[in-house]
Design a protein around this motif. Structure first.
Motif, PDB file in Angstrom:
ATOM      1  N   SER A 292      56.623   2.783 -19.421  1.00 29.69           N
ATOM      2  CA  SER A 292      57.972   2.257 -19.566  1.00 29.69           C
ATOM      3  C   SER A 292      58.224   1.937 -21.025  1.00 29.69           C
ATOM      4  CB  SER A 292      58.158   0.999 -18.713  1.00 29.69           C
ATOM      5  OG  SER A 292      57.343  -0.053 -19.218  1.00 29.69           O
ATOM      6  N   GLN A 293      59.484   1.721 -21.364  1.00 32.80           N
ATOM      7  CA  GLN A 293      59.817   1.339 -22.735  1.00 32.80           C
ATOM      8  C   GLN A 293      59.223  -0.018 -23.085  1.00 32.80           C
ATOM      9  OE1 GLN A 293      64.075   1.572 -23.308  1.00 32.80           O
ATOM     10  NE2 GLN A 293      63.978   3.731 -23.868  1.00 32.80           N
ATOM     11  N   THR A 294      59.178  -0.902 -22.096  1.00 34.21           N
ATOM     12  CA  THR A 294      58.599  -2.224 -22.339  1.00 34.21           C
ATOM     13  C   THR A 294      57.123  -2.115 -22.679  1.00 34.21           C
ATOM     14  OG1 THR A 294      60.171  -3.278 -20.823  1.00 34.21           O
ATOM     15  CG2 THR A 294      58.127  -4.484 -21.329  1.00 34.21           C
ATOM     16  N   GLU A 295      56.368  -1.327 -21.914  1.00 36.43           N
ATOM     17  CA  GLU A 295      54.943  -1.147 -22.195  1.00 36.43           C
ATOM     18  C   GLU A 295      54.742  -0.464 -23.538  1.00 36.43           C
ATOM     19  OE1 GLU A 295      51.089  -0.033 -19.542  1.00 36.43           O
ATOM     20  OE2 GLU A 295      52.669   1.490 -19.596  1.00 36.43           O
ATOM     21  N   GLU A 296      55.615   0.478 -23.869  1.00 40.22           N
ATOM     22  CA  GLU A 296      55.527   1.151 -25.163  1.00 40.22           C
ATOM     23  C   GLU A 296      55.740   0.164 -26.305  1.00 40.22           C
ATOM     24  OE1 GLU A 296      57.589   4.893 -27.601  1.00 40.22           O
ATOM     25  OE2 GLU A 296      58.311   4.320 -25.610  1.00 40.22           O
ATOM     26  N   LYS A 297      56.722  -0.725 -26.157  1.00 40.94           N
ATOM     27  CA  LYS A 297      56.990  -1.717 -27.199  1.00 40.94           C
ATOM     28  C   LYS A 297      55.837  -2.703 -27.327  1.00 40.94           C
ATOM     29  CE  LYS A 297      62.039  -1.552 -26.861  1.00 40.94           C
ATOM     30  NZ  LYS A 297      63.269  -2.302 -26.477  1.00 40.94           N
ATOM     31  N   ILE A 298      55.240  -3.091 -26.195  1.00 39.87           N
ATOM     32  CA  ILE A 298      54.105  -4.016 -26.226  1.00 39.87           C
ATOM     33  C   ILE A 298      52.925  -3.382 -26.950  1.00 39.87           C
ATOM     34  CG2 ILE A 298      52.348  -5.150 -24.799  1.00 39.87           C
ATOM     35  CD1 ILE A 298      54.563  -5.631 -22.710  1.00 39.87           C
ATOM     36  N   CYS A 299      52.617  -2.126 -26.600  1.00 34.04           N
ATOM     37  CA  CYS A 299      51.488  -1.443 -27.241  1.00 34.04           C
ATOM     38  C   CYS A 299      51.729  -1.255 -28.728  1.00 34.04           C
ATOM     39  CB  CYS A 299      51.234  -0.093 -26.565  1.00 34.04           C
ATOM     40  SG  CYS A 299      50.469  -0.222 -24.929  1.00 34.04           S
ATOM     41  N   LYS A 300      52.965  -0.910 -29.083  1.00 34.32           N
ATOM     42  CA  LYS A 300      53.275  -0.717 -30.508  1.00 34.32           C
ATOM     43  C   LYS A 300      53.159  -2.035 -31.270  1.00 34.32           C
ATOM     44  CE  LYS A 300      56.576   1.223 -33.791  1.00 34.32           C
ATOM     45  NZ  LYS A 300      56.254   0.193 -34.792  1.00 34.32           N
ATOM     46  N   PHE A 301      53.713  -3.088 -30.694  1.00 41.66           N
ATOM     47  CA  PHE A 301      53.644  -4.391 -31.359  1.00 41.66           C
ATOM     48  C   PHE A 301      52.200  -4.827 -31.538  1.00 41.66           C
ATOM     49  CE2 PHE A 301      53.282  -9.028 -30.970  1.00 41.66           C
ATOM     50  CZ  PHE A 301      53.987  -9.412 -32.101  1.00 41.66           C
ATOM     51  N   LEU A 302      51.396  -4.712 -30.476  1.00 45.76           N
ATOM     52  CA  LEU A 302      49.999  -5.122 -30.555  1.00 45.76           C
ATOM     53  C   LEU A 302      49.219  -4.257 -31.540  1.00 45.76           C
ATOM     54  CD1 LEU A 302      49.230  -5.816 -26.785  1.00 45.76           C
ATOM     55  CD2 LEU A 302      49.444  -7.502 -28.615  1.00 45.76           C
ATOM     56  N   GLY A 303      49.492  -2.955 -31.527  1.00 49.88           N
ATOM     57  CA  GLY A 303      48.805  -2.063 -32.454  1.00 49.88           C
ATOM     58  C   GLY A 303      49.158  -2.342 -33.896  1.00 49.88           C
ATOM     59  N   ASP A 304      50.454  -2.553 -34.164  1.00 55.85           N
ATOM     60  CA  ASP A 304      50.889  -2.865 -35.528  1.00 55.85           C
ATOM     61  C   ASP A 304      50.309  -4.191 -36.012  1.00 55.85           C
ATOM     62  OD1 ASP A 304      52.363  -0.544 -35.560  1.00 55.85           O
ATOM     63  OD2 ASP A 304      54.294  -1.528 -35.189  1.00 55.85           O
ATOM     64  N   LEU A 305      50.214  -5.156 -35.089  1.00 57.31           N
ATOM     65  CA  LEU A 305      49.781  -6.497 -35.460  1.00 57.31           C
ATOM     66  C   LEU A 305      48.269  -6.611 -35.626  1.00 57.31           C
ATOM     67  CD1 LEU A 305      51.101  -9.405 -35.758  1.00 57.31           C
ATOM     68  CD2 LEU A 305      50.271  -9.801 -33.417  1.00 57.31           C
ATOM     69  N   SER A 306      47.508  -5.723 -34.971  1.00 57.32           N
ATOM     70  CA  SER A 306      46.060  -5.913 -34.825  1.00 57.32           C
ATOM     71  C   SER A 306      45.331  -6.045 -36.157  1.00 57.32           C
ATOM     72  CB  SER A 306      45.461  -4.763 -34.012  1.00 57.32           C
ATOM     73  OG  SER A 306      45.698  -3.509 -34.641  1.00 57.32           O
ATOM     74  N   TYR A 307      45.528  -5.101 -37.060  1.00 49.16           N
ATOM     75  CA  TYR A 307      44.779  -5.141 -38.314  1.00 49.16           C
ATOM     76  C   TYR A 307      45.219  -6.297 -39.217  1.00 49.16           C
ATOM     77  CZ  TYR A 307      42.466  -3.550 -42.592  1.00 49.16           C
ATOM     78  OH  TYR A 307      41.691  -3.482 -43.728  1.00 49.16           O
TER      79      TYR A 307
END
Length: 371
Positions: A292-307
């Motif tokens: 879903s778009q929501t899951e996509e946004k969550i994964c993107k946010f978490l991925g961008d934030l991780s490092y």
């Protein structure tokens, strides 16, 4: 100079999200660690294994992104790309650590108020390069190779793995790489089971013991990830992000195994997680699709934030650890408001670092280092 532009491959969005999940748990690990009576009773007991998970993720992503591009790519070009990706936040983390250094004076760090400014500046400049500082330059007293930003040690070994890959190990056939990974896995198993602490922790001090631990913790997961990227044939797995997040959390939050009487049992558990469970998680994650778009946004946010979160959170943890050390005997129930405040601050700092510093600096570096 090779001017061929490499085509960017699509990201594994689920793996991006999992990197963020692991980074968040690392922050919680560092917030509960000073409240634990010993390594046996930390609430987030195996949070340090996130580093080994990061190494495996890194090897997998590097293999996926670069293994089939060496006809267009030079060693220097590859290393420039890794420098552009990794190093801006290395510099920021060390700089923020230096700015906050004197404000973390505490009974746990008696050296802090004795350190002259010139020595602090030298340690910061060395930290910018990620080269380890010798014990004679340990200005905090924790015997760390990067006393201004503790987590820098894992980036030091990340660079070593990338250099080894670029200089020759990428050329190994799948069979030869499998043999190398098997030997590295045997070394990791031996380290974990025979460790006097009953775990794989270590790698942050510039001495023979920690260098051995650091390189052993790096070689298996990184090159196992590389091998996995070559031989795995992902199939669609439903709800991969959810299941993988649960698995990551289960491993990192698992209580100590075996206790003080059977240290080898915990070491065996950790070896099993690194050698078997983490590759399985990465395989499932690579087989998943956001639904879903929501899951996509969550994964993107978490991925961008991780490092950014990983590289800047310890700057605030130093303040938290100083506060805990100045309130002897404080419990988790009493400390949680301060822990939550530190965690929230770490998220805000990481996101600000991403938007205001990391992304602009990386864009500038891409122009300056463009082939």
């Amino acid at each position: 100079m090779n001017n061929t532009k490499l085509v960017t491959k699509p990201h594994y969005q689920v793996l991006d999200g999992l990197r963020g999940v692991a980074a968040i748990i690392v922050v919680f690990f560092h917030l509960t660690e000073p409240l634990a009576g010993s390594r046996l009773d930390n609430v987030v007991n195996h949070g340090y294994l996130a580093v080994d998970f990061f190494f495996l993720l890194s090897g997998f992503v590097i293999g996926y992104a670069y293994d089939d591009r060496w006809d267009q790519l030079t060693v220097s070009g590859f290393l420039r790309r890794r420098f552009e990706r990794l190093h801006p936040l290395v510099v920021l983390g060390m700089t923020l650590g230096a700015i906050g250094f004197y404000f973390t004076d505490s009974t746990i760090w008696p050296l802090v108020h004795t350190v002259p400014v010139w020595k602090l500046m030298v340690v910061m400049l060395i930290g910018w390069t990620l080269l380890p500082v010798p014990l004679s330059m340990d200005i905090r007293g924790w015997f760390e190779m990067h006393p201004l930003n503790s987590v820098g040690w894992s980036l030091f070994f990340e660079y070593i793995a990338n250099i080894l890959y670029a200089l020759g190990l990428r050329k190994l056939s799948d069979k030869a790489l499998a043999c190398f990974v098997a030997l590295a896995g045997a070394a990791l198993l031996h380290l974990a089971v025979t460790s006097p602490n009953g775990d794989v922790t270590g790698g942050w001090t510039l001495n023979a013991e920690h260098m051995r631990i650091g390189i052993t913790r790096t070689l298996f997961p990184f090159f196992a990830g590389l091998l996995l990227s070559r031989v795995a044939r992902p199939v669609y797995i439903k709800n991969a992000f959810l299941w993988c997040s649960i698995l990551v959390a289960a491993v990192l939050l698992m209580p100590r195994i075996g206790g003080a009487a059977r240290l080898w049992m915990n070491g065996l558990f950790e070896a099993f997680c690194i050698i078997i469970v983490f590759p399985l998680i990465v395989y499932i994650g690579a087989s998943g699709r956001v639904r879903s778009q929501t899951e996509e946004k969550i994964c993107k946010f978490l991925g961008d934030l991780s490092y950014p979160l990983y590289m800047t959170h310890y700057v605030l943890v130093y303040f938290y650890v100083a506060w805990v050390s100045n309130h002897k005997g404080i419990t988790l129930a009493q400390a949680w408001p301060y822990a939550l405040l530190t965690f929230s601050g770490a998220i805000v700092l990481a996101y600000a670092s991403l938007l205001l510093y990391d992304e602009p600096v990386r864009a500038w570096l891409r122009k300056k280092l463009k082939q």
